[in-house]
Structure formats: C-alpha cells, structure tokens
Design an enzyme around this catalytic site. Structure first.
Site, PDB file in Angstrom:
ATOM      1  N   ARG A   1      11.525  95.481  49.861  1.00 34.30           N
ATOM      2  CA  ARG A   1      11.678  94.868  48.718  1.00 34.30           C
ATOM      3  C   ARG A   1      13.159  94.245  48.407  1.00 34.30           C
ATOM      4  O   ARG A   1      13.275  93.109  47.787  1.00 34.30           O
ATOM      5  CB  ARG A   1      11.296  95.728  47.477  1.00 34.30           C
TER       6      ARG A   1
ATOM      7  N   CYS B   1      16.659  99.320  40.129  1.00 33.39           N
ATOM      8  CA  CYS B   1      15.513  99.607  40.935  1.00 33.39           C
ATOM      9  C   CYS B   1      14.595  98.362  40.514  1.00 33.39           C
ATOM     10  O   CYS B   1      14.843  97.120  39.941  1.00 33.39           O
ATOM     11  CB  CYS B   1      14.959 100.953  40.683  1.00 33.39           C
TER      12      CYS B   1
END
Length: 264
Positions: free
Chosen positions: A172, A220
């Site tokens: 990611r 995050c």
C-alpha cells in the site's frame, strides 16, 4: 505509566472502568457479541459511532469525534473525572488502541489496553458476563488536545523536517495495492514501518525498530493503525508521538501530492 496490561493484571484492577470496543473494519457492529459475553462490568461503546466522529468531506474515514459528543457518550457510559479506564477489543488492539488514544487526547489520564483482548481474558480462564452494567451518569469533562495531532499541512511539514511513518503494508505504501481508498501511494517524504511487525508482547523489538527515528509521527489509512503504533511506541517507553488522524483517507480526499515506489 505503561499503557498495556495483561489479563491477570486487568482482573486485579477492580477500580478501572472497563470498556468493550470490539470492531472489524467494514464489518457489522459487534454489540451482539458484547451481549453474548463481556468482561464483568464492561460497558459497550460502538467504535464507529461513539469513538470516532461522523465521516464528512474532510477528516478521513475515522475522524476525531466532536468533543461535546464524546463527552456525552462517556458520561452516559458512567465515566467520571479521575476514573481509570481499561479498554479491550478482540485482541488485534486496533480499535482498543484508537480508543486509548482518543481518551488520552480527551484528557483521561489513566487509560490502559488489555494485551490480547478478550481472547487473552478467556484464555486465562477468567469469567465473562452477559448482563450490561447499570452505571449512573458520569461527570467526565472532555479536554481535547491532550495528545499531539497532525492535519494534512502538519503531516507534510513533519515529513519535511522529521520522520513521518506510514504504518500500512509495504504494498500500500508503494502504491501497488489499495483496497480501501481511491488513491494509491504515500505522503511524499514518509518512511514505511508496517504495523504488523510491531509485536506488543516484545517491546524490546519495538524499541529497536524505532530507535533510528528521532522524532516519529504516524499515519495509516484512517488513523486506527497509526494509533496502534503510537500505543506500541508509548508502551516501549518513548513519548507518545503525534498522529495524523485523518491519515491517507484524508490526504487523498484533499487531492494532495502522492508519492509512489520505495522510500527516497
């Protein structure tokens, strides 16, 4: 005080208000599981509804709650000024860590997380109950700002001057895979430390992972995993770091610059 507590210590900590925040990203509420069995005396808070604010145009998928709304929730749960709080989830410490962070941000000083969650509790042979406690209305006063928070501008500035840590998976971070948000990649200048490698039962290893980073701040996808990393670093004896609560979901929604690939 160290923010992690094991099952035996939690059982002996009778004065703490126990809060059940079991949750799964994108899944249904776990209130039925709470009703089927929870730590004795534990109150239920719905993580998405009670701990986080409503999703809006900015702020990401799990924004900070409005302080007055959070105060009403916590008073309804029976919390008073000066109360100690024990928070737990299923054991991955994602929702428990974000709840720990939110309560500390709100000025609640003594908040601890049950390592291993309810699984560790039952694994230690400790009992559950099904009856919800009837706690009187509390008088807790929420005092927001007790932990450092970054917004998008603050995150960009931190990445330019310090260590802004992206705790999502390497795929990611590199922009190869994005299962949740519409934009893939990372904040320019951020470094990657995957949160799954923070073993909260091995704090020496956590210390070693972050020792090279003098002043880390975390983000995050939506400020949940970042709070877990902030918990890990705090438990390892470092000062609680800043968290970009809006995180990547906020950054992408604002159309900010995106970096892809390995760390530069």
């Amino acid at each position: 005080m160290r923010p992690l507590i094991d099952a035996d210590q939690a059982a002996a900590w009778s004065e703490a208000v126990r809060i059940d925040v079991r949750w799964t990203l994108g899944g249904p509420s776990k209130e039925a599981e709470y009703a089927a069995g929870h730590l004795p005396g534990a109150v239920w808070l719905d993580f998405d509804r009670d701990v986080c604010g409503p999703v809006g145009a900015v702020g990401g998928r799990h924004p900070l709650p409005d302080p007055e709304a959070l105060q009403a929730v916590l008073r309804a749960a029976g919390l008073n000024d000066g109360d100690a709080v024990l928070v737990y989830d299923d054991g991955d410490l994602m929702s428990a860590a974000r709840t720990w962070w939110t309560l500390r941000w709100a000025g609640v000083e003594d908040v601890r997380v049950l390592t291993g969650g309810i699984t560790a509790w039952t694994g230690a042979g400790l009992p559950l109950e099904t009856q919800a406690p009837q706690r009187p209305e509390g008088d807790l006063t929420v005092r927001p700002g007790s932990l450092p928070v970054l917004d998008a501008d603050g995150a960009a500035a931190w990445a330019a001057e310090h260590d802004l840590v992206d705790v999502r998976s390497p795929e990611r971070y590199r922009g190869e895979f994005e299962p949740v948000d519409p934009v893939a990649g990372h904040i320019p200048g951020a470094v990657n430390r995957f949160l799954a490698e923070d073993d909260l039962t091995d704090l020496d290893r956590v210390r070693a992972r972050y020792e090279p980073l003098e002043a880390p701040a975390f983000y995050c996808g939506s400020g949940v995993g970042a709070a877990r990393s902030a918990l890990a670093l705090t438990a390892a004896g470092r000062p609680t770091p800043p968290v970009y609560i809006g995180s990547w979901s906020d950054w992408g929604s604002l159309g900010r610059e995106v970096a892809r690939g390995e760390e530069s």
